[in-house]
Design a protein around this motif. Structure first.
Motif, mmCIF file in Angstrom:
data_model
loop_
_atom_site.group_PDB
_atom_site.id
_atom_site.type_symbol
_atom_site.label_atom_id
_atom_site.label_comp_id
_atom_site.label_asym_id
_atom_site.label_seq_id
_atom_site.Cartn_x
_atom_site.Cartn_y
_atom_site.Cartn_z
ATOM 1 N N VAL A 24 38.616 32.630 39.225
ATOM 2 C CA VAL A 24 38.509 33.764 40.454
ATOM 3 C C VAL A 24 40.053 33.246 40.444
ATOM 4 C CG1 VAL A 24 38.020 34.628 42.635
ATOM 5 C CG2 VAL A 24 36.300 34.212 40.700
ATOM 6 N N CYS A 25 40.311 32.388 41.284
ATOM 7 C CA CYS A 25 41.874 32.363 40.912
ATOM 8 C C CYS A 25 42.788 32.312 40.315
ATOM 9 C CB CYS A 25 41.918 30.457 41.536
ATOM 10 S SG CYS A 25 41.386 29.633 42.758
ATOM 11 N N LYS A 36 47.629 40.048 48.790
ATOM 12 C CA LYS A 36 48.015 41.743 50.042
ATOM 13 C C LYS A 36 46.731 41.863 50.742
ATOM 14 C CE LYS A 36 52.296 43.947 48.000
ATOM 15 N NZ LYS A 36 52.350 44.937 46.952
ATOM 16 N N VAL A 37 45.583 41.335 50.283
ATOM 17 C CA VAL A 37 43.963 41.190 51.298
ATOM 18 C C VAL A 37 43.503 40.183 51.249
ATOM 19 C CG1 VAL A 37 41.898 42.669 50.824
ATOM 20 C CG2 VAL A 37 44.066 43.674 50.183
ATOM 21 N N ILE A 38 43.178 39.035 50.480
ATOM 22 C CA ILE A 38 42.546 38.014 50.091
ATOM 23 C C ILE A 38 43.881 36.369 50.438
ATOM 24 C CG2 ILE A 38 41.326 36.629 48.633
ATOM 25 C CD1 ILE A 38 39.936 39.292 48.941
ATOM 26 N N SER A 39 43.593 35.824 50.880
ATOM 27 C CA SER A 39 44.640 35.458 51.186
ATOM 28 C C SER A 39 44.151 33.671 50.720
ATOM 29 C CB SER A 39 43.781 34.457 52.486
ATOM 30 O OG SER A 39 44.563 33.100 52.034
ATOM 31 N N ALA A 40 44.610 33.784 48.866
ATOM 32 C CA ALA A 40 44.402 32.371 48.944
ATOM 33 C C ALA A 40 44.070 31.024 49.141
ATOM 34 C CB ALA A 40 45.476 32.234 46.992
ATOM 35 N N PRO A 51 35.074 21.860 45.772
ATOM 36 C CA PRO A 51 36.580 21.578 46.049
ATOM 37 C C PRO A 51 37.560 22.096 44.224
ATOM 38 C CG PRO A 51 35.865 19.780 46.371
ATOM 39 C CD PRO A 51 34.535 20.783 45.793
ATOM 40 N N LEU A 52 38.369 22.889 44.723
ATOM 41 C CA LEU A 52 38.884 22.572 43.127
ATOM 42 C C LEU A 52 40.352 21.578 43.182
ATOM 43 C CD1 LEU A 52 40.065 26.129 43.932
ATOM 44 C CD2 LEU A 52 38.952 25.833 41.957
ATOM 45 N N SER A 91 45.626 21.841 40.436
ATOM 46 C CA SER A 91 45.130 23.211 40.000
ATOM 47 C C SER A 91 46.383 24.403 41.085
ATOM 48 C CB SER A 91 44.110 23.458 39.992
ATOM 49 O OG SER A 91 43.047 23.365 41.270
ATOM 50 N N LYS A 92 45.900 25.453 40.620
ATOM 51 C CA LYS A 92 46.316 26.734 41.078
ATOM 52 C C LYS A 92 45.028 27.972 41.087
ATOM 53 C CE LYS A 92 50.828 29.577 41.046
ATOM 54 N NZ LYS A 92 51.484 29.389 40.351
#
Length: 108
Positions: A67-68, A77-81, A94-95, A99-100
């Motif tokens: 997903v990331c 602009k809509v979803i905050s990473a 947890p990631l 990782s990015k």
């Protein structure tokens, strides 16, 4: 009047872009599930909130690293990473450090 419709139009465009981009991905169902159950916890607007059980259930079933990879600058602009990383951590997924997720590098 156009200004009041701008956020809705932007959201529709971002979701459509995500859906088109994920048609060939292995995590399109995960993205749709998260969009439906976790949007209030990962949206750009508002504070970080601890996710509810429905959102955590979706996180538990999802391939969050996949997903990331679809959190492009337009989607962010809509979803905050940052909130995606937070919600995943709060839900026990947890990631890995380093990782990015979108534009966010996960710290240990």
């Amino acid at each position: 009047m156009a200004k009041s419709n701008t956020p809705i139009i932007l959201l529709v465009l971002v979701v459509a872009t995500m859906l088109v981009a994920t048609n060939a991905s292995g995590c399109d169902n995960d993205i749709n599930s998260l969009k439906e159950t976790c949007l209030q916890f990962v949206g750009v607007d508002g504070p970080k909130l601890k996710p509810d059980q429905n959102c955590c259930n979706a996180i538990q079933r999802s391939d969050i690293p996949c997903v990331c990879t679809y959190l492009t600058p337009e989607v962010e602009k809509v979803i905050s990473a940052d909130k995606v990383v937070y919600v995943a951590q709060q839900c026990g997924r947890p990631l890995k450090p380093g990782s990015k997720c979108g534009s966010v590098v996960v710290h240990g």
